[in-house]
Write a protein that holds these residues in place. Structure first.
Motif, PDB file in Angstrom:
ATOM      1  N   ILE A 157       0.829  -1.208   0.000  1.00  0.00           N
ATOM      2  CA  ILE A 157       0.000   0.000   0.000  1.00  0.00           C
ATOM      3  C   ILE A 157       0.869   1.266   0.000  1.00  0.00           C
ATOM      4  CG2 ILE A 157      -0.194   0.193   2.522  1.00  0.00           C
ATOM      5  CD1 ILE A 157      -3.041   0.704  -0.058  1.00  0.00           C
ATOM      6  N   GLU A 158       2.074   1.195   0.585  1.00  0.00           N
ATOM      7  CA  GLU A 158       2.968   2.354   0.608  1.00  0.00           C
ATOM      8  C   GLU A 158       3.436   2.719  -0.794  1.00  0.00           C
ATOM      9  OE1 GLU A 158       5.954   5.151   2.368  1.00  0.00           O
ATOM     10  OE2 GLU A 158       3.826   4.645   2.447  1.00  0.00           O
ATOM     11  N   ARG A 159       3.496   1.729  -1.672  1.00  0.00           N
ATOM     12  CA  ARG A 159       4.029   1.935  -3.010  1.00  0.00           C
ATOM     13  C   ARG A 159       2.937   2.037  -4.071  1.00  0.00           C
ATOM     14  NH1 ARG A 159       6.515  -2.529  -0.745  1.00  0.00           N
ATOM     15  NH2 ARG A 159       5.823  -3.980  -2.366  1.00  0.00           N
ATOM     16  N   VAL A 180      -5.841   4.760   5.225  1.00  0.00           N
ATOM     17  CA  VAL A 180      -5.769   6.085   5.851  1.00  0.00           C
ATOM     18  C   VAL A 180      -6.773   6.194   6.994  1.00  0.00           C
ATOM     19  CG1 VAL A 180      -6.099   8.551   5.467  1.00  0.00           C
ATOM     20  CG2 VAL A 180      -4.858   7.188   3.775  1.00  0.00           C
ATOM     21  N   ASN A 181      -7.969   5.653   6.804  1.00  0.00           N
ATOM     22  CA  ASN A 181      -8.974   5.688   7.872  1.00  0.00           C
ATOM     23  C   ASN A 181      -8.522   4.884   9.083  1.00  0.00           C
ATOM     24  OD1 ASN A 181     -10.768   7.324   6.449  1.00  0.00           O
ATOM     25  ND2 ASN A 181     -11.797   5.591   5.485  1.00  0.00           N
ATOM     26  N   GLU A 182      -7.880   3.740   8.843  1.00  0.00           N
ATOM     27  CA  GLU A 182      -7.364   2.947   9.952  1.00  0.00           C
ATOM     28  C   GLU A 182      -6.336   3.734  10.768  1.00  0.00           C
ATOM     29  OE1 GLU A 182      -7.545  -0.682  11.034  1.00  0.00           O
ATOM     30  OE2 GLU A 182      -9.544  -0.041  10.421  1.00  0.00           O
ATOM     31  N   LEU A 183      -5.439   4.436  10.073  1.00  0.00           N
ATOM     32  CA  LEU A 183      -4.428   5.222  10.775  1.00  0.00           C
ATOM     33  C   LEU A 183      -5.073   6.346  11.577  1.00  0.00           C
ATOM     34  CD1 LEU A 183      -1.545   5.560   8.133  1.00  0.00           C
ATOM     35  CD2 LEU A 183      -1.555   4.158  10.195  1.00  0.00           C
ATOM     36  N   SER A 184      -6.005   7.055  10.960  1.00  0.00           N
ATOM     37  CA  SER A 184      -6.606   8.208  11.645  1.00  0.00           C
ATOM     38  C   SER A 184      -7.485   7.785  12.818  1.00  0.00           C
ATOM     39  CB  SER A 184      -7.410   9.053  10.656  1.00  0.00           C
ATOM     40  OG  SER A 184      -8.511   8.334  10.153  1.00  0.00           O
ATOM     41  N   GLN A 185      -8.090   6.599  12.725  1.00  0.00           N
ATOM     42  CA  GLN A 185      -8.998   6.156  13.783  1.00  0.00           C
ATOM     43  C   GLN A 185      -8.288   5.377  14.890  1.00  0.00           C
ATOM     44  OE1 GLN A 185     -11.982   3.961  11.593  1.00  0.00           O
ATOM     45  NE2 GLN A 185     -12.610   5.766  10.430  1.00  0.00           N
ATOM     46  N   LYS A 186      -7.183   4.694  14.549  1.00  0.00           N
ATOM     47  CA  LYS A 186      -6.555   3.811  15.528  1.00  0.00           C
ATOM     48  C   LYS A 186      -5.159   4.254  15.975  1.00  0.00           C
ATOM     49  CE  LYS A 186      -8.942  -0.380  13.985  1.00  0.00           C
ATOM     50  NZ  LYS A 186      -8.765  -1.779  13.494  1.00  0.00           N
ATOM     51  N   VAL A 187      -4.531   5.170  15.201  1.00  0.00           N
ATOM     52  CA  VAL A 187      -3.169   5.589  15.543  1.00  0.00           C
ATOM     53  C   VAL A 187      -3.132   7.064  15.941  1.00  0.00           C
ATOM     54  CG1 VAL A 187      -0.779   5.784  14.735  1.00  0.00           C
ATOM     55  CG2 VAL A 187      -2.180   3.825  14.036  1.00  0.00           C
ATOM     56  N   ALA A 188      -3.453   7.964  15.020  1.00  0.00           N
ATOM     57  CA  ALA A 188      -3.384   9.399  15.310  1.00  0.00           C
ATOM     58  C   ALA A 188      -4.197  10.182  14.291  1.00  0.00           C
ATOM     59  CB  ALA A 188      -1.937   9.879  15.303  1.00  0.00           C
ATOM     60  N   ARG A 189      -4.692  11.349  14.717  1.00  0.00           N
ATOM     61  CA  ARG A 189      -5.446  12.230  13.815  1.00  0.00           C
ATOM     62  C   ARG A 189      -4.651  13.489  13.470  1.00  0.00           C
ATOM     63  NH1 ARG A 189      -9.460  14.393  16.254  1.00  0.00           N
ATOM     64  NH2 ARG A 189      -8.973  13.677  18.369  1.00  0.00           N
ATOM     65  N   HIS A 190      -3.429  13.563  13.971  1.00  0.00           N
ATOM     66  CA  HIS A 190      -2.578  14.724  13.718  1.00  0.00           C
ATOM     67  C   HIS A 190      -1.256  14.229  13.128  1.00  0.00           C
ATOM     68  CE1 HIS A 190      -5.547  16.849  16.085  1.00  0.00           C
ATOM     69  NE2 HIS A 190      -5.392  15.941  17.031  1.00  0.00           N
ATOM     70  N   TYR A 191      -0.677  15.026  12.230  1.00  0.00           N
ATOM     71  CA  TYR A 191       0.401  14.533  11.373  1.00  0.00           C
ATOM     72  C   TYR A 191       1.466  15.609  11.193  1.00  0.00           C
ATOM     73  CZ  TYR A 191       2.441  12.886   6.875  1.00  0.00           C
ATOM     74  OH  TYR A 191       3.263  12.485   5.857  1.00  0.00           O
ATOM     75  N   ALA A 198      11.763  12.601   1.642  1.00  0.00           N
ATOM     76  CA  ALA A 198      10.614  11.799   1.208  1.00  0.00           C
ATOM     77  C   ALA A 198      10.020  12.346  -0.090  1.00  0.00           C
ATOM     78  CB  ALA A 198       9.546  11.761   2.305  1.00  0.00           C
ATOM     79  N   GLY A 199      10.807  12.264  -1.170  1.00  0.00           N
ATOM     80  CA  GLY A 199      10.396  12.889  -2.422  1.00  0.00           C
ATOM     81  C   GLY A 199       9.560  12.034  -3.343  1.00  0.00           C
ATOM     82  N   SER A 200       9.356  10.759  -2.999  1.00  0.00           N
ATOM     83  CA  SER A 200       8.578   9.870  -3.859  1.00  0.00           C
ATOM     84  C   SER A 200       7.090  10.009  -3.569  1.00  0.00           C
ATOM     85  CB  SER A 200       9.010   8.415  -3.639  1.00  0.00           C
ATOM     86  OG  SER A 200      10.380   8.242  -3.917  1.00  0.00           O
ATOM     87  N   LEU A 201       6.302   9.366  -4.419  1.00  0.00           N
ATOM     88  CA  LEU A 201       4.854   9.350  -4.197  1.00  0.00           C
ATOM     89  C   LEU A 201       4.494   8.246  -3.208  1.00  0.00           C
ATOM     90  CD1 LEU A 201       3.442  10.034  -7.769  1.00  0.00           C
ATOM     91  CD2 LEU A 201       2.989  11.392  -5.725  1.00  0.00           C
ATOM     92  N   ASP A 202       5.130   8.276  -2.051  1.00  0.00           N
ATOM     93  CA  ASP A 202       4.830   7.311  -1.001  1.00  0.00           C
ATOM     94  C   ASP A 202       3.479   7.642  -0.381  1.00  0.00           C
ATOM     95  OD1 ASP A 202       7.271   6.094  -1.383  1.00  0.00           O
ATOM     96  OD2 ASP A 202       8.262   7.160   0.253  1.00  0.00           O
ATOM     97  N   THR A 203       2.727   6.605  -0.050  1.00  0.00           N
ATOM     98  CA  THR A 203       1.438   6.817   0.607  1.00  0.00           C
ATOM     99  C   THR A 203       1.618   7.549   1.931  1.00  0.00           C
ATOM    100  OG1 THR A 203       0.447   4.880  -0.448  1.00  0.00           O
ATOM    101  CG2 THR A 203      -0.527   5.610   1.622  1.00  0.00           C
ATOM    102  N   SER A 204       2.671   7.215   2.669  1.00  0.00           N
ATOM    103  CA  SER A 204       2.889   7.812   3.993  1.00  0.00           C
ATOM    104  C   SER A 204       3.071   9.321   3.942  1.00  0.00           C
ATOM    105  CB  SER A 204       4.104   7.174   4.661  1.00  0.00           C
ATOM    106  OG  SER A 204       5.262   7.352   3.852  1.00  0.00           O
ATOM    107  N   SER A 205       3.629   9.831   2.842  1.00  0.00           N
ATOM    108  CA  SER A 205       3.918  11.266   2.773  1.00  0.00           C
ATOM    109  C   SER A 205       2.944  12.042   1.897  1.00  0.00           C
ATOM    110  CB  SER A 205       5.347  11.496   2.277  1.00  0.00           C
ATOM    111  OG  SER A 205       5.569  10.860   1.042  1.00  0.00           O
TER     112      SER A 205
END
Length: 461
Positions: A157-159, A180-191, A198-205
């Motif tokens: 999913i990152e790639r 993204v919903n899993e991260l915002s609901q279970k990990v954090a809502r602030h980023y 991090a210049g690639s089209l990574d999902t994380s960035s």
């Protein structure tokens, strides 16, 4: 509020359109649009915060070795600790999915003088759900704690957007939205993004910010863009080299700003410019294997359209008073010196006559500059990692010291240029070394840095 697949498709479509086309948005405008780290200082103690970290590092045996990117994160991470945030750092190491961030987590703990435990196997990619073990660990963590998620590139999913086109988005939007919903609901809502490289089209960035309630740019990244990178926009002399011919796009964009007066070039870039200049002057120049279609799968291959681009650059540059300083001799793969190339030849370094020419022209540049000027150096002159082909790069590094001592501001674009300075020179020989070559080229070129585009869009929703 959860992101729908339709909203995710629209986000990705807008992102791809932005990063794949020339941008009218200036670096200043991006920085104005993206909140600074201080904008989050009112978050209550104990708030989880996702930090996209610059964790692609190989720490050495002690602090200060191989950990410059990790050290760049310290100010931001200490800010979060002082405010009691539970910071969850995520990112990648290398391009291989099996890479581990275990050594990175240990070094971050040393730098922050606290525990920074590594969380392994934190995502079930079959169901695209964050594992309860991570959620529970965040819940048990004390305010001011730091967790490090292991290599996110182990998950496809990152790639997802690396080679995606608009036609791929309908099938990608649902899993991306779920992630993204899993991260915002279970990990954090602030980023927070504190990853200059991090210049690639990574999902994380570039995708995760779409689901965040609030986003911000880390201290170091903001300082790099607002300070040294702004000065690089004033470059009068650029030293541009490298293996990949697509760097011509970045060089053309930099020249287009109208500040550059001198272009020193080596590597594949120089070969294209050399052939272009020869043809404009009614002569010819053979690129060797670089123009052989049987090598079209190699990064140094230079197709005819790139020669036409180079001819346009040289023609327009000459009309505007730009001097192109190009190699006059080469070191071939067998170690011999040559001033011309045959069809089967490949140049792997500049020759001694080129080094002499470059030194002479640096002197001419300095004689014309009352206050030293601004110099941007990117790349190396050949296969410098092989001792047989390092002389051109090694010899030119001394010119960086000469420029600095004459009052010039000298900026190194990171990557191999930074390695060459470390190997052949001293840090004080230049004004600044960036820790991310590709990101710097994006910022100085005509296309936006992907994560700046994403953060701007997230902040303006």
């Amino acid at each position: 509020m959860a992101l729908t697949p339709d909203a995710m498709r629209d986000w990705c479509a807008s992102l791809l359109a932005t990063v794949n086309n020339p941008s009218d948005t200036s670096l200043v405008e991006y920085l104005k649009a993206i909140p600074a780290l201080e904008s989050l200082e009112n978050l209550p103690s104990g708030t989880p915060v996702l930090v996209r970290g610059d964790v692609d590092a190989k720490p050495g045996d002690k602090i200060g070795k191989g950990d410059i990117r990790l050290r760049s994160m310290v100010e931001t991470l200490q800010f979060g600790r002082q405010h009691g945030w539970k910071q969850v750092i995520f990112g990648h190491i290398g391009r291989k999915p099996e890479g581990s961030l275990a050594a990175v987590a240990r070094r971050l703990g040393e730098l922050l003088e606290c525990d920074a435990p590594l969380v392994d196997d934190w995502l079930d990619e079959n169901t695209m759900t964050v594992r309860d073990t991570l959620t529970d660990q965040i819940g048990r963590s004390e305010p001011g704690s730091v967790l490090v998620l292991d290599n996110i590139r182990r998950y496809q999913i990152e790639r997802a957007l690396w080679d995606a086109t608009s036609d791929d988005l309908p099938k990608l939007s649902e899993p991306l939205a779920r992630f993204v919903n899993e991260l915002s609901q279970k990990v954090a809502r602030h980023y927070v993004n504190e990853s200059l490289s991090a210049g690639s089209l990574d999902t994380s960035s570039t995708v995760v910010p779409a689901g965040m309630e609030r986003v911000a740019l880390g201290q170091y990244v903001r300082q790099e863009f607002a300070g040294p990178m702004m000065r690089c926009l004033e470059t009068q002399l650029v030293v541009f080299s490298g293996l990949k011919i697509d760097k011509l796009d970045d060089l053309e964009a930099m020249i287009g700003r109208g500040k550059i007066r001198w272009v020193f070039s080596a590597g594949s870039l120089a070969m294209a410019l050399k052939k272009a200049a020869a043809e404009l002057d009614g002569a010819s120049f053979n690129l060797g294997v670089a123009e052989d279609p049987s090598h079209s799968d190699k990064p140094y291959y230079t197709p005819p359209e790139r020669i036409e681009q180079a001819k346009r650059m040289v023609r327009e540059g000459r009309d505007n008073g730009i001097e192109f300083v190009l190699p006059v001799d080469f070191i071939l793969a067998d170690g011999s010196e040559a001033e011309t190339l045959g069809p089967g030849d490949q140049q792997l370094d500049v020759g001694p006559k080129t080094s002499e020419l470059f030194e002479k022209k640096i002197g001419e540049f300095l004689n014309q500059q009352k206050f030293g000027g601004v110099v941007f150096h990117n790349g190396v002159f050949g296969m410098f990692e092989d001792p047989r082909f390092e002389k051109g790069t090694r010899r030119f590094v001394a010119q960086l010291r000469r420029l600095t001592e004459a009052g010039a501001e000298v900026y190194i674009g990171g990557g191999e240029g930074g390695k060459a300075l470390e190997q052949y020179g001293q840090p004080e020989w230049v004004t600044h070394v960036f820790t991310a070559g590709g990101t710097v080229l994006n910022a100085l070129g005509n296309k936006p840095v992907p994560y700046l585009a994403a953060l701007k869009a997230a902040a303006q929703r």
